[in-house]
Design an enzyme around this catalytic site. Structure first.
Site, PDB file in Angstrom:
ATOM      1  N   ARG A 147       5.815   4.464   9.197  1.00 43.23           N
ATOM      2  CA  ARG A 147       5.710   3.739   7.852  1.00 43.23           C
ATOM      3  C   ARG A 147       6.924   3.255   8.370  1.00 43.23           C
ATOM      4  NH1 ARG A 147       3.239   6.851   2.880  1.00 43.23           N
ATOM      5  NH2 ARG A 147       1.186   7.115   3.978  1.00 43.23           N
TER       6      ARG A 147
ATOM      7  N   LYS B 230      -0.642   5.708  -5.519  1.00 45.16           N
ATOM      8  CA  LYS B 230      -1.495   4.838  -6.057  1.00 45.16           C
ATOM      9  C   LYS B 230      -2.686   6.157  -7.039  1.00 45.16           C
ATOM     10  CE  LYS B 230      -3.510   1.512  -3.622  1.00 45.16           C
ATOM     11  NZ  LYS B 230      -2.314   2.155  -2.798  1.00 45.16           N
TER      12      LYS B 230
ATOM     13  N   GLY C 131       1.038  -1.024   0.128  1.00 47.68           N
ATOM     14  CA  GLY C 131       0.051  -0.156  -0.245  1.00 47.68           C
ATOM     15  C   GLY C 131       1.284   1.193  -0.455  1.00 47.68           C
ATOM     16  N   ASP C 132       0.573   2.486  -0.501  1.00 49.88           N
ATOM     17  CA  ASP C 132       0.856   3.784   0.176  1.00 49.88           C
ATOM     18  C   ASP C 132       2.013   3.651  -1.065  1.00 49.88           C
ATOM     19  OD1 ASP C 132      -0.218   4.226   1.903  1.00 49.88           O
ATOM     20  OD2 ASP C 132       0.455   3.198   3.300  1.00 49.88           O
TER      21      ASP C 132
ATOM     22  N   GLY D 239      -5.752   5.592   2.232  1.00 48.12           N
ATOM     23  CA  GLY D 239      -5.520   7.457   2.178  1.00 48.12           C
ATOM     24  C   GLY D 239      -4.948   7.676   0.866  1.00 48.12           C
ATOM     25  N   HIS D 240      -5.588   8.113  -0.038  1.00 46.07           N
ATOM     26  CA  HIS D 240      -4.698   8.457  -1.181  1.00 46.07           C
ATOM     27  C   HIS D 240      -4.632   9.891  -1.431  1.00 46.07           C
ATOM     28  CE1 HIS D 240      -6.717   4.710  -3.274  1.00 46.07           C
ATOM     29  NE2 HIS D 240      -5.691   4.443  -2.362  1.00 46.07           N
TER      30      HIS D 240
ATOM     31  N   GLN E 181      -5.019  -0.056  -1.407  1.00 47.31           N
ATOM     32  CA  GLN E 181      -3.752  -0.960  -0.399  1.00 47.31           C
ATOM     33  C   GLN E 181      -2.693  -2.052  -1.399  1.00 47.31           C
ATOM     34  OE1 GLN E 181      -8.087  -1.414   0.233  1.00 47.31           O
ATOM     35  NE2 GLN E 181      -7.010  -0.427   1.771  1.00 47.31           N
TER      36      GLN E 181
HETATM   37  P1  GDP Z   1      -1.859   5.329  -2.053  1.00 45.32           P
HETATM   38  O1  GDP Z   1      -2.197   5.224  -0.867  1.00 45.32           O
HETATM   39  O2  GDP Z   1      -0.789   4.366  -2.931  1.00 45.32           O
HETATM   40  O3  GDP Z   1      -2.176   6.811  -3.271  1.00 45.32           O
HETATM   41  O4  GDP Z   1      -0.476   6.463  -1.718  1.00 45.32           O
HETATM   42  P2  GDP Z   1      -0.224   7.560  -0.934  1.00 45.32           P
HETATM   43  O5  GDP Z   1      -1.290   9.183  -1.127  1.00 45.32           O
HETATM   44  O6  GDP Z   1      -0.635   6.857   0.889  1.00 45.32           O
HETATM   45  O7  GDP Z   1       0.443   8.015   0.367  1.00 45.32           O
HETATM   46  C1  GDP Z   1       1.968   8.300  -1.487  1.00 45.32           C
HETATM   47  C2  GDP Z   1       2.401   9.310  -0.881  1.00 45.32           C
HETATM   48  O8  GDP Z   1       3.506   9.636  -1.386  1.00 45.32           O
HETATM   49  C3  GDP Z   1       1.594  10.319  -0.800  1.00 45.32           C
HETATM   50  O9  GDP Z   1       1.742  11.909   0.359  1.00 45.32           O
HETATM   51  C4  GDP Z   1       2.211  11.442  -2.361  1.00 45.32           C
HETATM   52  O10 GDP Z   1       1.780  12.883  -2.173  1.00 45.32           O
HETATM   53  C5  GDP Z   1       3.656  11.005  -2.368  1.00 45.32           C
HETATM   54  N1  GDP Z   1       4.014  10.688  -3.949  1.00 45.32           N
HETATM   55  C6  GDP Z   1       3.405  10.638  -5.178  1.00 45.32           C
HETATM   56  N2  GDP Z   1       4.654  10.096  -5.779  1.00 45.32           N
HETATM   57  C7  GDP Z   1       5.310  10.809  -5.438  1.00 45.32           C
HETATM   58  C8  GDP Z   1       7.249  10.959  -6.103  1.00 45.32           C
HETATM   59  O11 GDP Z   1       7.135   9.702  -7.037  1.00 45.32           O
HETATM   60  N3  GDP Z   1       7.814  11.899  -5.249  1.00 45.32           N
HETATM   61  C9  GDP Z   1       7.315  11.527  -3.647  1.00 45.32           C
HETATM   62  N4  GDP Z   1       8.272  12.672  -2.904  1.00 45.32           N
HETATM   63  N5  GDP Z   1       6.259  11.670  -3.547  1.00 45.32           N
HETATM   64  C10 GDP Z   1       5.466  11.258  -4.003  1.00 45.32           C
HETATM   65  P1  IMO Z   2      -4.107   2.707   0.756  1.00 47.59           P
HETATM   66  O1  IMO Z   2      -5.099   2.556  -0.401  1.00 47.59           O
HETATM   67  C1  IMO Z   2      -1.187   1.024   3.455  1.00 47.59           C
HETATM   68  C2  IMO Z   2      -2.988  -2.378   6.671  1.00 47.59           C
HETATM   69  C3  IMO Z   2      -3.234  -1.834   8.164  1.00 47.59           C
HETATM   70  C4  IMO Z   2      -3.141  -2.934   8.313  1.00 47.59           C
HETATM   71  C5  IMO Z   2      -3.461  -3.897   7.734  1.00 47.59           C
HETATM   72  C6  IMO Z   2      -5.143  -4.048   7.782  1.00 47.59           C
HETATM   73  O2  IMO Z   2      -3.278   4.348   1.260  1.00 47.59           O
HETATM   74  O3  IMO Z   2      -2.595   1.940  -0.124  1.00 47.59           O
HETATM   75  P2  IMO Z   2      -7.079  -3.178   8.227  1.00 47.59           P
HETATM   76  O4  IMO Z   2      -8.032  -1.649   8.302  1.00 47.59           O
HETATM   77  O5  IMO Z   2      -6.914  -2.513   6.427  1.00 47.59           O
HETATM   78  O6  IMO Z   2      -8.138  -4.174   8.521  1.00 47.59           O
HETATM   79  O7  IMO Z   2      -5.749  -2.957   8.127  1.00 47.59           O
HETATM   80  O8  IMO Z   2      -3.352  -3.349   6.496  1.00 47.59           O
HETATM   81  N1  IMO Z   2      -3.721  -1.161   5.636  1.00 47.59           N
HETATM   82  C7  IMO Z   2      -2.887  -0.011   4.396  1.00 47.59           C
HETATM   83  N2  IMO Z   2      -1.674  -0.168   5.077  1.00 47.59           N
HETATM   84  N3  IMO Z   2      -1.678   1.601   3.313  1.00 47.59           N
HETATM   85  C8  IMO Z   2      -3.262   1.109   3.075  1.00 47.59           C
HETATM   86  O9  IMO Z   2      -4.262   1.497   1.659  1.00 47.59           O
HETATM   87  C9  IMO Z   2      -4.081   0.687   3.681  1.00 47.59           C
HETATM   88  N4  IMO Z   2      -5.521  -0.688   4.630  1.00 47.59           N
HETATM   89  C10 IMO Z   2      -5.058  -0.549   5.112  1.00 47.59           C
HETATM   90  O10 IMO Z   2      -1.700  -1.043   8.213  1.00 47.59           O
HETATM   91  O11 IMO Z   2      -1.292  -3.399   8.553  1.00 47.59           O
HETATM   92 MG    MG Z   3      -2.483   5.485   0.896  1.00 46.02          MG
END
Ligand code: GDP
Ligand code: IMO
Ligand code: MG
Length: 428
Positions: free
Chosen positions: A302, A15, A11-12, A39-40, A221
């Site tokens: 993280r 996306k 995740g994170d 959390g996107h 995720q």
């Molecule tokens: P998601 O859950 O996959 O949508 O990712 P998140 O938004 O939770 O976490 C990704 C974080 O990295 C966010 O704060 C984005 O703004 C940031 N981000 C995405 N792409 C890049 C990149 O290429 N470089 C940097 N420095 N930050 C990025």
């Molecule tokens: P995005 O879409 C990262 C993780 C939680 C925990 C496990 C189970 O932003 O990438 P849950 O509440 O789903 O039962 O938790 O999954 N988890 C994530 N980790 N990014 C996420 O979403 C996540 N959604 C759940 O931290 O380990």
């Molecule tokens: Mg996220």
């Protein structure tokens, strides 16, 4: 044209950024699993948008669909809509459609999530405590309240009552009590607003497919959190893999499909569970600080580590990924050298995949190959040719290990900080 975007790690991966980037071309953006555990983050100039339940296409006013595979917390939805409207994002029943058969997360699910974690003690999963797992359990147990249950108030009351009765003995054991009447009243207070978005999503999306609309499926995720293929039991409670788009929206068209695997240039994880390339040193701290690796939903720091080509390779296979998108390359800019895990070793045995047996996980030692760092900035670069040679070499090396083209490279959080090697945006 159909594109599915999935995370290939835990995740994170970024996306949200890539969905937003690609959705400039999209007609529809659909969520097909998960809930507000996601959390996107999307950055457009000085504006930062945080999305949990709403498809990221809402920022560009695309038609957004929440499929039946999602579990939906009605209060969280209303809150998110309010926050985004305050940021001047338009949301109404012209651009948001929620599947009538989506299952709801109720206050009792969040309470059970908490109790479940408490009772696991040191072995806790580290969930987001949003009630995701318990809501999916009730769905599979055929007790869930669905969006289509809201209009018939008498029936709704009975359903909530029997759901709460079902869970009461366990809640009592933990000295927790929840009054079903409260939930019923609070739900009916907001139900008109939610019912307003209710729609036959399966029909809308198949009609759009037949008309050759550009549909983007937004995964939440990552593949390693998939209930079947992830690092069970340290996973989320849904199928996060691309196969889920069909049962999670009712979309039945199989041709013309592209699957983009969003992959961080290193690895992160929130919550418990195995993480073979995790770093407990100053390089791990550097990733946290430079990559701002703090959870969007829970604000937890993280866990960070080196790129794991074994795991990404696995995710590529399971999701049928057609192209990889490499994100956060800029976070590696300062490093003198960079390691990539290309296999594991345990008790003189080598592994080119992660076995499911939990007992093996703790014994695995990563096999690394080391590459020189480039030690110059890549932040915000938009062309391949501008990348330092050593950064190009790192990407070429990853491609050779994961055996997939890395067609898009993200060099910063803003939608414009993107290298589109094959002109995917202009060709579509
Ligand atoms: P998601 O859950 O996959 O949508 O990712 P998140 O938004 O939770 O976490 C990704 C974080 O990295 C966010 O704060 C984005 O703004 C940031 N981000 C995405 N792409 C890049 C990149 O290429 N470089 C940097 N420095 N930050 C990025
Ligand atoms: P995005 O879409 C990262 C993780 C939680 C925990 C496990 C189970 O932003 O990438 P849950 O509440 O789903 O039962 O938790 O999954 N988890 C994530 N980790 N990014 C996420 O979403 C996540 N959604 C759940 O931290 O380990
Ligand atoms: Mg996220």
């Amino acid at each position: 044209m159909f594109y599915t975007i999935v995370g290939t790690q835990w995740g994170d991966e970024g996306k949200g950024k890539i969905v937003d980037w690609l959705s400039s071309k999209a007609d529809y953006v659909a969520r097909f699993q998960g809930g507000n555990n996601a959390g996107h983050t999307i950055k457009v100039d000085k504006n930062v948008y945080k999305l949990n339940l709403l498809p990221s296409g809402i920022i560009r006013n695309k038609k957004c669909l929440i499929g039946n595979g999602v579990v939906l917390d009605p209060w969280a939805l209303i809150n998110e809509i309010k926050n985004l409207r305050n940021q001047n994002i338009q949301i109404d029943n012209d651009n948001l459609f929620i599947a009538e058969n989506v299952c709801l997360i109720l206050p009792i699910h969040k309470l059970i999530d908490e109790i479940n974690e408490l009772s696991l003690g040191n072995n806790l999963i580290g969930t987001t405590k949003k009630g995701i797992g318990p809501a999916y359990e009730d769905k599979v147990g055929r007790r869930a309240i669905r969006l289509c249950d809201l209009p018939d108030q008498d029936n709704l009351k009975n359903k909530i009552k029997s759901l709460y009765n079902f869970h009461e003995p366990r809640l009592k054991k933990f000295n927790k009590i929840l009054d079903f009447e409260n939930t019923y009243e609070e739900l009916t207070n907001i139900s008109t607003e939610i019912i307003n978005f209710s729609a036959p999503v399966w029909k809308i999306i198949n009609d759009a497919g037949k008309q050759n609309k550009f549909i983007l499926f937004e995964g939440a995720q990552g593949s390693l959190l998939d209930i079947d293929f992830g690092t069970y039991p340290y996973v989320t409670s849904s199928n996060t893999s691309s196969g889920q788009i069909f049962s999670g929206t009712g979309f039945g068209i199989k041709e013309n499909h592209n699957v983009l695997g969003i992959t961080k240039a290193y690895t992160t994880r929130v919550g418990s569970g195995p993480f073979v390339t995790e770093l407990h040193n100053e390089i791990g701290d550097h990733f946290v600080e430079k990559g701002q690796e703090f959870g969007t939903v829970t604000k937890r720091k993280r866990r960070c580590g080196w790129f794991d080509a074994v795991l990404v390779g696995q995710s590529i296979a399971i999701n049928g990924i057609t192209d990889v998108v490499l994100t956060k390359l800029d976070v590696l800019d300062d490093l003198e050298e960079i390691k990539v895990c290309v296999g594991y070793e345990a008790m003189h045995k080598k592994y080119d995949y992660l076995p499911f047996d939990e007992n093996i996980h703790s014994t695995l030692v990563p096999i690394y190959e080391t590459l020189p760092g480039w030690q110059e900035t890549t932040y915000g670069l938009t062309t391949w040719d501008d990348l330092p040679k050593k950064a190009q070499n790192y990407i070429n090396f990853l491609e050779s290990k994961i055996q997939k083209n890395i067609s898009i490279i993200s060099t910063g959080p803003d939608r414009v900080n993107t290298i589109d090697r094959n002109n995917l945006l202009s060709n579509n």
